[in-house]
Design an enzyme around this catalytic site. Sequence first.
Site, PDB file in Angstrom:
ATOM      1  N   HIS A  38      -2.363  -3.822   4.892  1.00  0.00           N
ATOM      2  CA  HIS A  38      -2.218  -3.474   6.316  1.00  0.00           C
ATOM      3  C   HIS A  38      -3.583  -3.211   6.933  1.00  0.00           C
ATOM      4  O   HIS A  38      -4.484  -2.698   6.274  1.00  0.00           O
ATOM      5  CB  HIS A  38      -1.291  -2.265   6.490  1.00  0.00           C
ATOM      6  CG  HIS A  38      -1.829  -0.991   5.898  1.00  0.00           C
ATOM      7  ND1 HIS A  38      -2.403   0.004   6.651  1.00  0.00           N
ATOM      8  CD2 HIS A  38      -1.908  -0.564   4.613  1.00  0.00           C
ATOM      9  CE1 HIS A  38      -2.790   0.990   5.872  1.00  0.00           C
ATOM     10  NE2 HIS A  38      -2.504   0.673   4.624  1.00  0.00           N
TER      11      HIS A  38
ATOM     12  N   ASP B  56       0.455   3.780   1.665  1.00  0.00           N
ATOM     13  CA  ASP B  56       0.407   4.381   3.010  1.00  0.00           C
ATOM     14  C   ASP B  56       1.819   4.648   3.548  1.00  0.00           C
ATOM     15  O   ASP B  56       2.671   3.750   3.552  1.00  0.00           O
ATOM     16  CB  ASP B  56      -0.343   3.414   3.944  1.00  0.00           C
ATOM     17  CG  ASP B  56      -0.702   4.071   5.268  1.00  0.00           C
ATOM     18  OD1 ASP B  56       0.213   4.546   5.970  1.00  0.00           O
ATOM     19  OD2 ASP B  56      -1.900   4.103   5.601  1.00  0.00           O
TER      20      ASP B  56
ATOM     21  N   CYS C 151       0.855  -1.192   0.000  1.00  0.00           N
ATOM     22  CA  CYS C 151       0.000   0.000   0.000  1.00  0.00           C
ATOM     23  C   CYS C 151       0.892   1.243   0.000  1.00  0.00           C
ATOM     24  O   CYS C 151       1.992   1.244   0.546  1.00  0.00           O
ATOM     25  CB  CYS C 151      -0.912   0.007   1.222  1.00  0.00           C
ATOM     26  SG  CYS C 151      -2.051   1.423   1.229  1.00  0.00           S
TER      27      CYS C 151
ATOM     28  N   ARG D 150       2.930   4.845   6.378  1.00  0.00           N
ATOM     29  CA  ARG D 150       3.320   4.126   7.605  1.00  0.00           C
ATOM     30  C   ARG D 150       3.770   2.694   7.342  1.00  0.00           C
ATOM     31  O   ARG D 150       4.104   1.970   8.289  1.00  0.00           O
ATOM     32  CB  ARG D 150       2.136   4.122   8.587  1.00  0.00           C
ATOM     33  CG  ARG D 150       1.721   5.511   9.024  1.00  0.00           C
ATOM     34  CD  ARG D 150       0.353   5.499   9.661  1.00  0.00           C
ATOM     35  NE  ARG D 150      -0.688   5.078   8.714  1.00  0.00           N
ATOM     36  CZ  ARG D 150      -1.974   4.947   9.021  1.00  0.00           C
ATOM     37  NH1 ARG D 150      -2.384   5.190  10.260  1.00  0.00           N
ATOM     38  NH2 ARG D 150      -2.860   4.578   8.123  1.00  0.00           N
TER      39      ARG D 150
HETATM   40 CO    CO Z   1      -3.467   1.367   2.962  1.00  0.00          CO
END
Ligand code: CO
Length: 216
Positions: free
Chosen positions: A98, A44, A42, A46
């Site tokens: 995630h 993302d 992803c 994080r």
């Molecule tokens: Co994501």
Amino acid sequence: MKSYEELLLENKAWAEERVMLDADYFKRLAKVQKPEFLWIGCADSRVPANEITNAEPGEIFVHRNIANLVFTNDLNLLSVLEYAVLVLRVKHVIVCGHYGCGGVRASMQPQTLESIDKWLQNLRDTYELNHERLERIENLDLRADLLTELSVEEQVKNLSKIPIVQKAWSEWNQPVLHGWVYRLSDGILNPISRIDPQTSPISDRLVDSLPDQKKI
Ligand code: CO
């Protein structure tokens, strides 16, 4: 939060430190890349592939998009996959989702952003396929987490059907496909699915239909 100038300063400091520890570090790295892993994760911020696996530069070939989706007509993903599997000959392809994924959560809500909405169709299809099981879970965060797992499993299956993967399986019996889900709350990766070349039926028709691959 860092300013962008700090990113550049940190980069200089990092590069200097590397050279201090190993004078030939960049010379060696610049010559060749031979990663054993392709990571499809992803976007993302994080979930950075290298940091969470403590991997060094050169060890993981990375492709990231919103909600780590594998569309069989995504030219960007197919180009990365083709290069990683047929040229670099990675031994493992990891699809990593995630828990707490905003993309997964967005696919369960009314749509507001046009491009993302189209992108998330894949997740809505997975939801539709599993809606009875998903709707038994009342807590929406937990429901999204199950959808994340189901989607990762689905993306791994999608990968297994792509002619690039089928060609590599039939010719050199690699790569192994993995589905993992990362937990933001404790930093742990949860392996949830795996497809080995030996156990998956190879479609001869798909392999035969492939044009000869040229080296990039
Ligand atoms: Co994501």
